[in-house]
Design a protein around this motif. Structure first.
Motif, PDB file in Angstrom:
ATOM      1  N   PRO A 132       0.785  -0.988   0.448  1.00  0.00           N
ATOM      2  CA  PRO A 132      -0.301  -0.189   0.243  1.00  0.00           C
ATOM      3  C   PRO A 132       0.637   1.196   0.344  1.00  0.00           C
ATOM      4  O   PRO A 132       0.852   2.289  -0.665  1.00  0.00           O
ATOM      5  CB  PRO A 132      -0.903  -0.280   0.792  1.00  0.00           C
ATOM      6  CG  PRO A 132      -0.159  -1.357   1.662  1.00  0.00           C
ATOM      7  CD  PRO A 132       0.406  -1.800   1.391  1.00  0.00           C
ATOM      8  N   GLY A 133       2.232   0.983   0.493  1.00  0.00           N
ATOM      9  CA  GLY A 133       2.973   2.357   0.479  1.00  0.00           C
ATOM     10  C   GLY A 133       2.269   3.479   1.374  1.00  0.00           C
ATOM     11  O   GLY A 133       2.082   3.381   2.285  1.00  0.00           O
ATOM     12  N   ARG A 134       2.934   4.278   2.037  1.00  0.00           N
ATOM     13  CA  ARG A 134       3.049   5.295   3.151  1.00  0.00           C
ATOM     14  C   ARG A 134       2.121   6.742   2.958  1.00  0.00           C
ATOM     15  O   ARG A 134       1.487   6.769   4.221  1.00  0.00           O
ATOM     16  CB  ARG A 134       4.585   6.232   3.311  1.00  0.00           C
ATOM     17  CG  ARG A 134       5.266   6.727   2.461  1.00  0.00           C
ATOM     18  CD  ARG A 134       6.264   7.713   2.776  1.00  0.00           C
ATOM     19  NE  ARG A 134       7.134   7.893   1.730  1.00  0.00           N
ATOM     20  CZ  ARG A 134       7.084   9.173   1.781  1.00  0.00           C
ATOM     21  NH1 ARG A 134       7.606   9.797   2.796  1.00  0.00           N
ATOM     22  NH2 ARG A 134       7.789  10.113   0.407  1.00  0.00           N
ATOM     23  N   TRP A 135       1.609   6.758   1.892  1.00  0.00           N
ATOM     24  CA  TRP A 135       0.146   7.738   2.106  1.00  0.00           C
ATOM     25  C   TRP A 135      -0.965   6.749   1.815  1.00  0.00           C
ATOM     26  O   TRP A 135      -2.116   7.306   1.113  1.00  0.00           O
ATOM     27  CB  TRP A 135       0.747   8.519   0.286  1.00  0.00           C
ATOM     28  CG  TRP A 135       1.617   9.697   0.850  1.00  0.00           C
ATOM     29  CD1 TRP A 135       2.567   9.182   1.401  1.00  0.00           C
ATOM     30  CD2 TRP A 135       1.892  10.817  -0.302  1.00  0.00           C
ATOM     31  NE1 TRP A 135       3.320   9.816   1.301  1.00  0.00           N
ATOM     32  CE2 TRP A 135       3.175  11.217   0.464  1.00  0.00           C
ATOM     33  CE3 TRP A 135       1.207  11.498  -0.928  1.00  0.00           C
ATOM     34  CZ2 TRP A 135       3.391  12.481  -0.216  1.00  0.00           C
ATOM     35  CZ3 TRP A 135       1.231  11.956  -2.012  1.00  0.00           C
ATOM     36  CH2 TRP A 135       2.721  13.111  -1.223  1.00  0.00           C
ATOM     37  N   SER A 136      -1.023   5.482   1.775  1.00  0.00           N
ATOM     38  CA  SER A 136      -2.348   4.918   1.993  1.00  0.00           C
ATOM     39  C   SER A 136      -2.573   5.058   3.223  1.00  0.00           C
ATOM     40  O   SER A 136      -1.743   5.363   4.280  1.00  0.00           O
ATOM     41  CB  SER A 136      -1.676   3.617   2.061  1.00  0.00           C
ATOM     42  OG  SER A 136      -1.928   2.783   2.706  1.00  0.00           O
ATOM     43  N   LEU A 137      -4.356   4.380   3.588  1.00  0.00           N
ATOM     44  CA  LEU A 137      -5.178   4.701   4.504  1.00  0.00           C
ATOM     45  C   LEU A 137      -4.687   2.890   5.736  1.00  0.00           C
ATOM     46  O   LEU A 137      -5.066   3.742   6.591  1.00  0.00           O
ATOM     47  CB  LEU A 137      -6.808   4.146   4.059  1.00  0.00           C
ATOM     48  CG  LEU A 137      -7.394   4.773   5.520  1.00  0.00           C
ATOM     49  CD1 LEU A 137      -7.623   5.918   5.464  1.00  0.00           C
ATOM     50  CD2 LEU A 137      -9.500   3.736   4.337  1.00  0.00           C
ATOM     51  N   ASP A 138      -4.396   2.443   4.536  1.00  0.00           N
ATOM     52  CA  ASP A 138      -3.301   1.273   5.612  1.00  0.00           C
ATOM     53  C   ASP A 138      -2.543   2.042   6.773  1.00  0.00           C
ATOM     54  O   ASP A 138      -2.032   1.933   8.240  1.00  0.00           O
ATOM     55  CB  ASP A 138      -2.910   0.819   4.839  1.00  0.00           C
ATOM     56  CG  ASP A 138      -4.350  -0.676   4.529  1.00  0.00           C
ATOM     57  OD1 ASP A 138      -5.393  -0.340   4.067  1.00  0.00           O
ATOM     58  OD2 ASP A 138      -3.818  -1.398   3.194  1.00  0.00           O
ATOM     59  N   GLN A 139      -1.311   2.887   6.049  1.00  0.00           N
ATOM     60  CA  GLN A 139      -0.477   3.367   6.903  1.00  0.00           C
ATOM     61  C   GLN A 139      -1.438   4.668   7.913  1.00  0.00           C
ATOM     62  O   GLN A 139      -0.488   4.526   9.042  1.00  0.00           O
ATOM     63  CB  GLN A 139       0.259   4.107   5.780  1.00  0.00           C
ATOM     64  CG  GLN A 139       1.650   4.655   6.773  1.00  0.00           C
ATOM     65  CD  GLN A 139       2.411   4.100   6.921  1.00  0.00           C
ATOM     66  OE1 GLN A 139       2.503   2.357   6.573  1.00  0.00           O
ATOM     67  NE2 GLN A 139       3.886   4.090   8.168  1.00  0.00           N
ATOM     68  N   ALA A 140      -1.974   5.262   7.032  1.00  0.00           N
ATOM     69  CA  ALA A 140      -3.065   6.410   8.563  1.00  0.00           C
ATOM     70  C   ALA A 140      -3.050   5.610   9.661  1.00  0.00           C
ATOM     71  O   ALA A 140      -3.654   5.820  10.833  1.00  0.00           O
ATOM     72  CB  ALA A 140      -3.459   7.061   7.480  1.00  0.00           C
ATOM     73  N   LEU A 141      -4.157   4.460   8.925  1.00  0.00           N
ATOM     74  CA  LEU A 141      -4.261   3.821  10.424  1.00  0.00           C
ATOM     75  C   LEU A 141      -4.146   2.645  11.119  1.00  0.00           C
ATOM     76  O   LEU A 141      -4.625   2.282  12.240  1.00  0.00           O
ATOM     77  CB  LEU A 141      -6.086   3.234   9.932  1.00  0.00           C
ATOM     78  CG  LEU A 141      -6.968   3.973   8.973  1.00  0.00           C
ATOM     79  CD1 LEU A 141      -7.790   2.858   8.399  1.00  0.00           C
ATOM     80  CD2 LEU A 141      -7.848   4.546  10.202  1.00  0.00           C
ATOM     81  N   GLY A 142      -2.216   2.317  10.655  1.00  0.00           N
ATOM     82  CA  GLY A 142      -1.887   1.825  11.534  1.00  0.00           C
ATOM     83  C   GLY A 142      -2.039   0.649  11.135  1.00  0.00           C
ATOM     84  O   GLY A 142      -2.233  -0.359  12.373  1.00  0.00           O
ATOM     85  N   ALA A 143      -2.725  -0.218  10.098  1.00  0.00           N
ATOM     86  CA  ALA A 143      -3.175  -1.561   9.689  1.00  0.00           C
ATOM     87  C   ALA A 143      -1.781  -2.389   9.491  1.00  0.00           C
ATOM     88  O   ALA A 143      -1.314  -1.761   9.174  1.00  0.00           O
ATOM     89  CB  ALA A 143      -4.147  -1.290   8.340  1.00  0.00           C
ATOM     90  N   THR A 144      -1.805  -3.352   9.932  1.00  0.00           N
ATOM     91  CA  THR A 144      -0.852  -4.109  10.063  1.00  0.00           C
ATOM     92  C   THR A 144      -0.878  -5.172   8.648  1.00  0.00           C
ATOM     93  O   THR A 144      -2.595  -5.613   8.805  1.00  0.00           O
ATOM     94  CB  THR A 144      -0.222  -5.107  10.840  1.00  0.00           C
ATOM     95  OG1 THR A 144      -1.396  -5.707  11.356  1.00  0.00           O
ATOM     96  CG2 THR A 144       0.068  -4.232  12.064  1.00  0.00           C
ATOM     97  N   PRO A 145      -0.335  -5.830   8.476  1.00  0.00           N
ATOM     98  CA  PRO A 145       0.042  -6.568   6.434  1.00  0.00           C
ATOM     99  C   PRO A 145      -0.664  -7.700   7.180  1.00  0.00           C
ATOM    100  O   PRO A 145      -0.865  -8.284   8.402  1.00  0.00           O
ATOM    101  CB  PRO A 145       0.996  -6.930   6.237  1.00  0.00           C
ATOM    102  CG  PRO A 145       1.675  -6.366   6.671  1.00  0.00           C
ATOM    103  CD  PRO A 145       1.180  -5.367   7.849  1.00  0.00           C
ATOM    104  N   TRP A 146      -1.600  -8.347   6.654  1.00  0.00           N
ATOM    105  CA  TRP A 146      -2.796  -9.521   6.834  1.00  0.00           C
ATOM    106  C   TRP A 146      -1.436 -11.101   6.527  1.00  0.00           C
ATOM    107  O   TRP A 146      -0.029 -11.286   7.272  1.00  0.00           O
ATOM    108  CB  TRP A 146      -3.587  -9.950   5.650  1.00  0.00           C
ATOM    109  CG  TRP A 146      -4.709  -9.604   5.267  1.00  0.00           C
ATOM    110  CD1 TRP A 146      -4.693  -8.587   4.951  1.00  0.00           C
ATOM    111  CD2 TRP A 146      -6.005 -10.054   5.668  1.00  0.00           C
ATOM    112  NE1 TRP A 146      -5.968  -7.983   4.600  1.00  0.00           N
ATOM    113  CE2 TRP A 146      -7.221  -8.517   5.753  1.00  0.00           C
ATOM    114  CE3 TRP A 146      -6.231 -11.033   7.286  1.00  0.00           C
ATOM    115  CZ2 TRP A 146      -8.206  -8.408   5.519  1.00  0.00           C
ATOM    116  CZ3 TRP A 146      -7.669 -10.756   7.132  1.00  0.00           C
ATOM    117  CH2 TRP A 146      -8.388  -9.312   7.068  1.00  0.00           C
ATOM    118  N   PRO A 147      -1.421 -11.823   7.908  1.00  0.00           N
ATOM    119  CA  PRO A 147      -0.422 -12.669   8.352  1.00  0.00           C
ATOM    120  C   PRO A 147      -0.381 -13.937   7.136  1.00  0.00           C
ATOM    121  O   PRO A 147      -1.185 -13.407   6.263  1.00  0.00           O
ATOM    122  CB  PRO A 147      -1.175 -13.694   9.627  1.00  0.00           C
ATOM    123  CG  PRO A 147      -2.446 -12.952   9.113  1.00  0.00           C
ATOM    124  CD  PRO A 147      -2.412 -12.081   9.158  1.00  0.00           C
TER     125      PRO A 147
END
Length: 77
Positions: free
Chosen positions: A23-38
């Motif tokens: 997703p990269g550093r500007w993604s919503l995942d990064q903003a929310l602190g979501a971790t990658p799926w195992p």
């Protein structure tokens, strides 16, 4: 893809790029602190997608009726 359309191939390229790079550093995942799926979740998901598509194809496939076969044969002549 019909009439020299570029939208669908572009969607495939962008999707593949996101899938391969993350997703990269500007993604919503990064903003929310979501971790990658195992990995134990990712691998079954990769298998379930194509398997469900093939299963749907098998369940919904029907051979052409006799009248349709005649039409195909006449069109091929």
């Amino acid at each position: 893809m019909q009439n020299d359309g570029y939208e669908y191939p572009m969607v495939l390229v962008v999707s593949a790029a996101l899938a391969l790079t993350g997703p990269g550093r500007w993604s919503l995942d990064q903003a929310l602190g979501a971790t990658p799926w195992p990995l134990w979740v990712v691998l079954p998901a990769i298998v379930v997608g194509p398997v469900s598509g093939l299963l749907t194809r098998v369940v919904l496939h029907r051979p052409p009726a006799a009248t349709e076969r005649k039409q195909y044969a006449q069109a091929a002549e």
